[in-house]
Scaffold this active site. Structure first.
Site, PDB file in Angstrom:
ATOM      1  N   CYS A  84       0.834  -1.212   0.000  1.00 50.76           N
ATOM      2  CA  CYS A  84       0.000   0.000   0.000  1.00 50.76           C
ATOM      3  C   CYS A  84       0.871   1.265   0.000  1.00 50.76           C
ATOM      4  CB  CYS A  84      -0.993  -0.065   1.157  1.00 50.76           C
ATOM      5  SG  CYS A  84      -2.491   0.854   0.782  1.00 50.76           S
ATOM      6  N   HIS A 175      -3.437  -5.066   1.718  1.00 55.03           N
ATOM      7  CA  HIS A 175      -2.780  -5.336   3.012  1.00 55.03           C
ATOM      8  C   HIS A 175      -2.769  -6.832   3.321  1.00 55.03           C
ATOM      9  CE1 HIS A 175      -2.467  -1.206   4.772  1.00 55.03           C
ATOM     10  NE2 HIS A 175      -3.309  -0.970   3.770  1.00 55.03           N
ATOM     11  N   GLU A 177      -1.063  -8.424   5.377  1.00 49.07           N
ATOM     12  CA  GLU A 177      -0.827  -8.675   6.807  1.00 49.07           C
ATOM     13  C   GLU A 177      -2.124  -8.684   7.604  1.00 49.07           C
ATOM     14  OE1 GLU A 177      -0.438  -5.933   5.225  1.00 49.07           O
ATOM     15  OE2 GLU A 177      -1.009  -4.224   6.470  1.00 49.07           O
TER      16      GLU A 177
HETATM   17  N1  GLN Z   1      -3.725   6.393   1.044  1.00 47.60           N
HETATM   18  C1  GLN Z   1      -2.410   6.105   1.528  1.00 47.60           C
HETATM   19  C2  GLN Z   1      -1.369   6.920   0.744  1.00 47.60           C
HETATM   20  O1  GLN Z   1      -1.669   7.468  -0.254  1.00 47.60           O
HETATM   21  C3  GLN Z   1      -2.078   4.636   1.439  1.00 47.60           C
HETATM   22  C4  GLN Z   1      -3.062   3.852   2.243  1.00 47.60           C
HETATM   23  C5  GLN Z   1      -2.526   2.635   2.916  1.00 47.60           C
HETATM   24  O2  GLN Z   1      -1.304   2.430   3.015  1.00 47.60           O
HETATM   25  N2  GLN Z   1      -3.424   1.841   3.424  1.00 47.60           N
HETATM   26  O3  GLN Z   1      -0.255   7.003   1.141  1.00 47.60           O
END
Ligand code: GLN
Length: 205
Positions: A84, A175, A177
């Site tokens: 992410c 995610h 995890e």
């Molecule tokens: N929206 C976050 C970003 O742009 C990422 C979201 C996340 O890691 N769950 O950095």
């Protein structure tokens, strides 16, 4: 001790976000997790996870702690998995809005591509990992909108890559995890072990 069976030491960048869940997942996937907050802590690791969180905040911390260049260097020598926000940090180009990144993964990433916080969702999808469909938890997720020729796509959402591998780098826009399924972390631990074996030595010995 037999080099083959020694657990790899895998760092988890522990600045912000869900690093504790990654550490737990790594333990279950056969590695020894190590929390990383300072650049000295990168030195004896076999691999590293950049967890989710807020990429802008993580980036500021990296720049203030003089970790940015160190991390970029680490990515060129050892396996790194970004999830992410971590995937955003690895990408060659970041959009919506544009932001600085390590630029090591040949991919273009759009931040917050599925709408606001309430758009967070869970999907099951086919993947190239062995076994059943993969559960993917998306939280204000980015979208990978372009990948280069060396990037292998391991899973998708609506036709777009959500899990990718490029050499010793991996990235997920979801995610892994946060589910009980450890296949994604195991795939990364396998990558770390294969890299260790190819180097003919062990950082953790
Ligand atoms: N929206 C976050 C970003 O742009 C990422 C979201 C996340 O890691 N769950 O950095």
């Amino acid at each position: 001790m037999n080099a083959e069976i020694k657990r790899p030491r895998i760092g988890v960048l522990a600045i912000q976000g869900d690093y504790a869940a990654h550490a737990e997942a790594l333990l279950e996937a056969g590695a020894t997790p190590v929390e990383v907050r300072k650049r000295e802590e990168l030195s004896d690791l076999d691999g590293l996870i950049l967890p989710g969180g807020e990429s802008t905040t993580i980036l500021k911390f990296l720049e203030r702690g003089h970790l940015f260049d160190e991390l970029k260097q680490f990515c060129s020598t050892r396996p790194v998995f970004g999830t992410c926000a971590g995937a955003i940090l690895l990408a060659r180009e970041v959009r919506n809005p544009a932001q600085r990144s390590l630029g090591v993964l040949d991919a273009v990433v759009e931040r917050n591509a599925y709408g606001r916080q309430i758009d967070s969702s869970i999907l099951f999808s086919d993947s190239k990992l062995p076994g059943d469909k993969l559960e993917m938890v998306f939280i204000r997720a980015p979208r990978i909108v372009e990948t280069g020729p060396d990037v292998e796509v391991l899973a998708r959402r609506d036709g777009r890559a959500t899990l990718v591998r490029q050499g010793k780098l991996m990235a997920a826009t979801f995610h892994p995890e946060l589910t009980a399924d450890r296949r994604v972390h195991k795939a990364f631990v396998d990558l770390v072990n294969a890299h260790r074996a190819s180097q003919g030595g062990l950082a953790s010995q």
